[in-house]
Design a protein around this motif. Structure first.
Motif, PDB file in Angstrom:
ATOM      1  N   LYS A 184       4.011  -0.507  23.267  1.00 34.99           N
ATOM      2  CA  LYS A 184       4.169   0.262  24.497  1.00 34.99           C
ATOM      3  C   LYS A 184       3.561   1.644  24.356  1.00 34.99           C
ATOM      4  N   HIS A 185       3.520   2.182  23.137  1.00 38.89           N
ATOM      5  CA  HIS A 185       3.092   3.572  22.954  1.00 38.89           C
ATOM      6  C   HIS A 185       1.875   3.751  22.054  1.00 38.89           C
ATOM      7  N   HIS A 186       1.425   2.675  21.390  1.00 40.51           N
ATOM      8  CA  HIS A 186       0.329   2.856  20.433  1.00 40.51           C
ATOM      9  C   HIS A 186      -0.632   1.672  20.473  1.00 40.51           C
ATOM     10  N   PHE A 187      -1.882   1.960  20.322  1.00 43.30           N
ATOM     11  CA  PHE A 187      -2.890   0.970  19.969  1.00 43.30           C
ATOM     12  C   PHE A 187      -4.074   1.720  19.365  1.00 43.30           C
ATOM     13  N   PRO A 188      -4.531   1.334  18.168  1.00 47.60           N
ATOM     14  CA  PRO A 188      -4.068   0.204  17.350  1.00 47.60           C
ATOM     15  C   PRO A 188      -2.616   0.399  16.899  1.00 47.60           C
ATOM     16  N   ALA A 189      -1.951  -0.738  16.696  1.00 46.47           N
ATOM     17  CA  ALA A 189      -0.541  -0.718  16.354  1.00 46.47           C
ATOM     18  C   ALA A 189      -0.345  -0.831  14.846  1.00 46.47           C
ATOM     19  N   MET A 190       0.793  -0.318  14.387  1.00 45.56           N
ATOM     20  CA  MET A 190       1.205  -0.421  12.992  1.00 45.56           C
ATOM     21  C   MET A 190       2.610  -1.005  12.956  1.00 45.56           C
ATOM     22  N   ILE A 191       3.078  -1.358  11.774  1.00 44.43           N
ATOM     23  CA  ILE A 191       4.488  -1.695  11.626  1.00 44.43           C
ATOM     24  C   ILE A 191       5.288  -0.431  11.948  1.00 44.43           C
ATOM     25  N   PRO A 192       6.209  -0.453  12.912  1.00 44.18           N
ATOM     26  CA  PRO A 192       6.846   0.799  13.343  1.00 44.18           C
ATOM     27  C   PRO A 192       8.026   1.248  12.502  1.00 44.18           C
ATOM     28  N   TYR A 193       8.610   0.356  11.697  1.00 44.17           N
ATOM     29  CA  TYR A 193       9.870   0.696  11.034  1.00 44.17           C
ATOM     30  C   TYR A 193       9.700   1.090   9.573  1.00 44.17           C
ATOM     31  N   VAL A 194       8.463   1.160   9.075  1.00 44.09           N
ATOM     32  CA  VAL A 194       8.201   1.669   7.737  1.00 44.09           C
ATOM     33  C   VAL A 194       6.792   2.250   7.740  1.00 44.09           C
ATOM     34  N   VAL A 195       6.621   3.389   7.135  1.00 37.84           N
ATOM     35  CA  VAL A 195       5.392   4.155   7.278  1.00 37.84           C
ATOM     36  C   VAL A 195       4.214   3.484   6.578  1.00 37.84           C
ATOM     37  N   ASP A 196       3.039   3.632   7.178  1.00 36.32           N
ATOM     38  CA  ASP A 196       1.757   3.248   6.586  1.00 36.32           C
ATOM     39  C   ASP A 196       1.630   1.761   6.273  1.00 36.32           C
ATOM     40  N   GLU A 197       2.300   0.914   7.055  1.00 32.19           N
ATOM     41  CA  GLU A 197       2.154  -0.528   6.872  1.00 32.19           C
ATOM     42  C   GLU A 197       1.349  -1.111   8.032  1.00 32.19           C
ATOM     43  N   PRO A 198       0.220  -1.764   7.743  1.00 32.89           N
ATOM     44  CA  PRO A 198      -0.567  -2.368   8.820  1.00 32.89           C
ATOM     45  C   PRO A 198       0.151  -3.555   9.434  1.00 32.89           C
ATOM     46  N   LEU A 199      -0.175  -3.834  10.670  1.00 26.18           N
ATOM     47  CA  LEU A 199       0.425  -4.954  11.388  1.00 26.18           C
ATOM     48  C   LEU A 199      -0.520  -6.142  11.333  1.00 26.18           C
ATOM     49  N   HIS A 200      -0.197  -7.121  10.497  1.00 30.07           N
ATOM     50  CA  HIS A 200      -0.970  -8.357  10.389  1.00 30.07           C
ATOM     51  C   HIS A 200      -0.101  -9.478  10.943  1.00 30.07           C
ATOM     52  N   TYR A 201      -0.133  -9.633  12.256  1.00 29.65           N
ATOM     53  CA  TYR A 201       0.843 -10.519  12.894  1.00 29.65           C
ATOM     54  C   TYR A 201       0.278 -10.974  14.239  1.00 29.65           C
ATOM     55  N   HIS A 202       0.848 -12.076  14.751  1.00 30.26           N
ATOM     56  CA  HIS A 202       0.492 -12.506  16.107  1.00 30.26           C
ATOM     57  C   HIS A 202       1.353 -11.701  17.083  1.00 30.26           C
ATOM     58  N   TRP A 203       0.731 -10.800  17.810  1.00 28.11           N
ATOM     59  CA  TRP A 203       1.473  -9.779  18.540  1.00 28.11           C
ATOM     60  C   TRP A 203       1.248  -9.800  20.053  1.00 28.11           C
ATOM     61  N   TYR A 204       0.620 -10.831  20.587  1.00 29.35           N
ATOM     62  CA  TYR A 204       0.298 -10.804  22.020  1.00 29.35           C
ATOM     63  C   TYR A 204       1.544 -10.795  22.903  1.00 29.35           C
TER      64      TYR A 204
END
Length: 671
Positions: A184-204
Motif C-alpha cells: 500500500k505504501h511502497h514499491f519496490p517492496a521489501m519484507i516489512p517486519y525485519v530490516v533489509d530483507e528482500p521480498l522473494h514471494y508471490h505478492w500479487y
C-alpha cells in the motif's frame, strides 16, 4: 400455464428461467452474511463498485475483445474477473511506483468508457446468448453458497475484526496483512517486519488488496479478513465447472468436478490430496491464483485443437503473467503440461502440435521472467528430497502402496482413461494429466520445512479431477457395454468413499458452531495482539510517514512461551510501517538459518547485534540506547506491548509518549 395466459411479460419469464435468479440470490446471501460478520453496508457498496468497475468490467470486455467472441455470460464474467485482477495489479504497481496510487483506478474507467463510446468496440457489451441449463446454474449457485457457509463457520466465526475477536488470528493472516500494508505504501517492496530483507514471494494478491484499499477507502483488515476472497470463490466455482464442461463435453461433468475438487480426499486422509477447504481462507494466495489459473486453463483447452489468434496469445501471456505472481506453483506446472501435450503429439501422432509448442515457449518466457523479477533465486526453503513423504519406519514399497491407494480415493476415475483408450485421451485431457503429473512429481521429489510442496497438488487437483471424470465419461460413452458401466460405478464409488471417510472433518466445524454459536471468537487476554494494539498501530499509521521506521519489543507469536516463535507481524501489519525487527520468519535469511529443521519458526535471528540493540532500548532505556536506534538504524517510533518486558517509565524519560491504549503504547524518538 403459459406466459400469455397469465398476462406475464415474456421478459419476466425469461428472467426467471435464466441463471440471473440463482446468481442474484447468491449475491444477496453474501451481503447478508458479510453484514452479520461486521461489514458495513458502505464498505459493501464501495467494494462491490470497485470489483465491478475497476476489475470485472475491464477484464470482461478485454477477454471478449481479445478472443473476438463472447461466451456464456457466467463464463465471461468469471473470466473477466480473473483477467481483471492481474491487469489491475499491473496498473497499480506503475501508479504506486510513481507515487500516485489513488489514480490507479483511472485506466480501468477509461477502458470501460472506450468500450462504451468507440463504435467498433460496443459489440463486446453483448453476450453470445448461449445459456447454461437452469439446473446447472442452481447447482453452481449452491456450491458457492456452500463455500460462503464454510467460510463463515470455519473462518469468520473464529476471526473477528475487533478486540478480543481479532486477538488470536491465524498467524499467516497477519503475515499477509503486513505484506498488503507494505504494497500500500511502497514499491519496490521489501519484507516489512525485519530490516533489509528482500521480498522473494508471490505478492500479487497483496498488491491487489493494497490497490483495492486505495480505490475504495476500505481498511486492509476488512478486505483480507472479510471481503477479498468472496468474488474469488464464486469465480473459481464457475471457471472450474466450465473448464470441466469444455474438456469432458457434458454439462453434468461441471458440478461433479466442483464437488470432488472441494471434498474429494484420500481414504481416511492417509495421504495429502490438496484438500482445498483446509486452506480456503488461511492461504488466500492459493485460492486467488487458482481462480486466475481457471481462466487460463479454460483458454488453453479452447486453443489446443486449433490455431490461436494473436489476441488470444496476448490473453494467454497476460493470464500466465498474472498467475506467476499470484502463486509460484502454477507456472512450472503449466510449462510441464504444455510440453507434455507437445511431446505426446510428436511421439504418438508424428506431428508437431504448433499450439502446444507456442504455449510451451511463452510459458517458459513467463517462468524465466518470474524467476528473475519476482523470486530472484529465492526457494523459500524448498529442496530436492526424493520420497520425503515416506514415514520414519516405512519401506519404499509401503510408501508407494499407501500413496497409490490413497490417491485412488480421489482420482480413481483416471483408470477409466486406460480402458477408454485413445478415444478419451484428447489434447485437453492430456493437458489435465500433464498438470497432475507435474504436481505429483514435485510432491514426490521435493521437501519444504512448512510442507509447501503440497500446494502443487492443491493447484493441480481440479484438473486431475477433470481427468478422472473424463475417464468415467469415457466408460459411459460408445460403445455401450454393461461391464464398462459397472466399472464406472465402481470408480465413482471409490471416489465417493474417499470423501465419506473424511466426513468428520467436514462436520466438525458445523458441530463446533452449534456449540459456540456463529461467533466463536477468542475471549482471552493472552492472544497475539494486545488490547488496544490495533487502535494504537492505526494511530501510528495516521501520525507518521510511510518512510518512518518503527522499533518494537514484540518478536514472538506467543508472549507467554519462553522460546520465541518468530511469527509476529501485527505491528507492521496494522501500523502499515516497516519495523526494524519484529518477527523474522518466512524470509530467505530465516530459511538459511533454519536449514533443514522442521520447526523453522523457532530458528534464531541471524543479526544478534541488531536484536540486542533493539531490545536494550526497551528493557534498559537510556539516551544512548534510544539514540543508537535513531542514528544507526533510522528508527523514528517505538511500539510497546506491556505484556512483554519493557521499562515504560525509563522510556518516558528518553522518548515522548504519544499514544496509549490499554496494553499498547507508542513513543516518538526525540530528534
Amino acid at each position: 400455464m403459459s406466459p400469455a395466459s397469465t398476462g406475464a411479460p415474456r421478459s419476466a419469464w425469461r428472467l426467471l428461467a435464466s441463471g440471473w435468479v440463482p446468481a442474484g440470490l447468491t449475491a444477496l446471501f453474501a451481503v447478508l452474511l458479510l453484514k452479520a460478520y461486521g461489514v458495513g453496508l458502505t464498505d459493501l457498496a464501495l467494494f462491490s463498485g470497485y470489483i465491478l468497475v475497476v476489475v470485472t468490467l475491464p477484464g470482461l470486455l478485454l477477454w471478449r475483445a481479445l478472443r473476438r467472441k463472447a461466451g456464456p455470460i457466467a463464463l465471461d464474467i468469471a473470466a473477466g474477473l480473473a483477467l481483471g485482477y492481474p491487469l489491475s495489479v499491473f496498473v497499480y504497481i506503475g501508479f504506486r511506483a510513481a507515487g500516485v496510487p489513488q489514480l490507479a483506478v483511472v485506466p480501468s474507467i477509461l477502458v470501460v468508457a472506450a468500450f462504451a463510446l468507440v463504435p467498433g468496440l460496443r459489440r463486446h457489451w453483448h453476450g453470445s446468448g448461449e445459456r447454461a441449463p437452469l439446473w446447472w446454474s442452481w447447482i453452481l449457485a449452491g456450491f458457492v453458497v456452500a463455500l460462503f457457509c464454510w467460510t463463515a463457520i470455519d473462518f469468520f466465526r473464529r476471526n473477528g475484526t475487533s478486540w478480543p475477536g481479532n486477538s488470536q488470528p491465524y498467524q499467516d493472516m497477519v503475515f499477509h496483512l503486513a505484506l498488503a500494508a507494505e504494497f500500500k505504501h511502497h514499491f519496490p517492496a521489501m519484507i516489512p517486519y525485519v530490516v533489509d530483507e528482500p521480498l522473494h514471494y508471490h505478492w500479487y494478491y497483496h498488491a491487489h488488496l493494497a490497490a483495492a484499499s486505495w480505490g475504495s477507502g476500505i481498511e486492509l483488515q476488512t478486505l483480507l479478513f472479510r471481503l477479498g476472497l468472496m468474488p474469488v470463490l464464486a469465480g473459481f466455482v464457475v471457471l472450474t465447472a466450465y473448464t470441466a464442461k469444455a474438456v469432458v463435453k457434458t454439462w453434468w461433468s461441471g458440478p461433479v468436478v466442483v464437488f470432488f475438487t472441494l471434498v474429494g480426499t484420500s481414504w481416511f486422509n492417509t495421504v495429502g490430496t490438496g484438500w482445498m477447504l483446509v486452506n480456503l481462507w488461511i492461504s488466500p494466495t492459493q485460492v486467488f491464483a487458482a481462480m486466475i489459473f481457471g481462466a487460463l486453463a479454460y483458454l488453453v483447452v479452447d486453443l489446443l485443437p486449433r490455431a490461436a489468434t494473436k489476441g488470444e496469445w496476448l490473453l494467454f501471456v497476460l493470464l500466465a503473467a498474472g498467475v506467476a505472481g499470484a502463486k509460484a506453483t502454477f507456472v512450472p506446472m503449466l510449462l510441464a503440461a504444455a510440453a507434455f501435450v507437445a511431446a505426446v503429439g510428436l511421439v504418438f501422432r508424428r506431428r508437431l502440435d504448433r499450439t502446444a509448442l507456442i504455449a510451451t515457449a511463452l510459458t517458459a518466457l513467463v517462468f524465466v521472467a518470474a524467476m528473475l523479477l519476482l523470486f530472484r533465486g529465492g526457494s523459500a526453503g524448498m529442496r530436492i528430497v526424493p520420497f520425503a513423504m515416506r514415514g520414519p519406519a516405512e519401506s519404499y514399497a509401503e510408501m508407494t502402496l499407501r500413496i497409490v491407494v490413497g490417491w485412488l480415493g480421489v482420482w480413481a476415475g483416471v483408470l477409466g482413461l486406460v480402458v477408454a483408450g485413445r478415444r478419451a485421451l484428447n489434447q485437453a485431457v492430456l493437458f489435465c494429466l500433464g498438470l497432475g503429473a507435474a504436481a505429483i512429481g514435485v510432491v514426490m521429489l521435493t521437501s519444504q520445512p512448512g510442507g509447501s510442496q503440497m500446494y502443487f497438488l492443491s493447484s493441480a487437483k481440479p484438473y486431475l479431477v477433470i481427468a478422472a471424470v473424463a475417464g468415467i465419461a469415457g466408460l459411459l460413452g460408445e460403445p455401450v457395454r454393461q461391464w464398462r458401466r459397472g466399472l464406472a460405478v465402481v470408480l465413482v464409488a471409490v471416489m465417493l468413499g474417499g470423501a465419506l471417510t473424511n466426513l468428520k472433518a467436514y462436520t466438525k466445524p458445523v458441530e463446533s458452531t452449534t456449540k459456540t454459536g456463529l461467533r466463536g471468537y477468542p475471549r482471552g487476554t493472552t492472544g497475539q495482539i494486545p488490547r488496544g494494539g490495533v487502535e494504537a498501530m492505526r494511530w501510528l499509521r495516521d501520525h507518521s510517514s510511510p518512510g518512518d521506521l518503527v522499533a518494537t519489543n514484540v518478536h514472538c507469536l506467543r508472549v507467554t512461551v519462553p522460546a520465541c516463535d518468530s511469527r509476529s507481524f501485527w505491528v507492521s501489519a496494522y501500523a502499515e510501517r516497516r519495523v526494524l525487527v519484529e518477527g523474522w520468519v518466512y524470509t530467505d535469511s530465516a530459511m538459511k538459518t533454519a536449514g533443514t529443521r522442521k520447526d523453522y519458526q523457532w530458528a534464531p535471528y541471524w543479526e544478534p547485534e541488531i536484536l540486542a540493540a533493539n531490545d536494550r532500548a526497551f528493557t534498559a532505556p537510556s539516551a544512548e540506547s534510544v539514540d543508537l536506534l535513531r542514528d544507526k538504524y533510522g528508527v523514528r517510533w517505538l511500539a510497546v506491548d506491556r505484556r512483554v518486558p519493557a521499562d515504560v517509565t525509563g522510556l518516558a524519560a528518553v522518548a515522548d509518549l504519544k499514544y496509549t491504549d490499554h496494553d499498547t503504547l507508542v513513543f516518538e524518538v526525540r530528534r
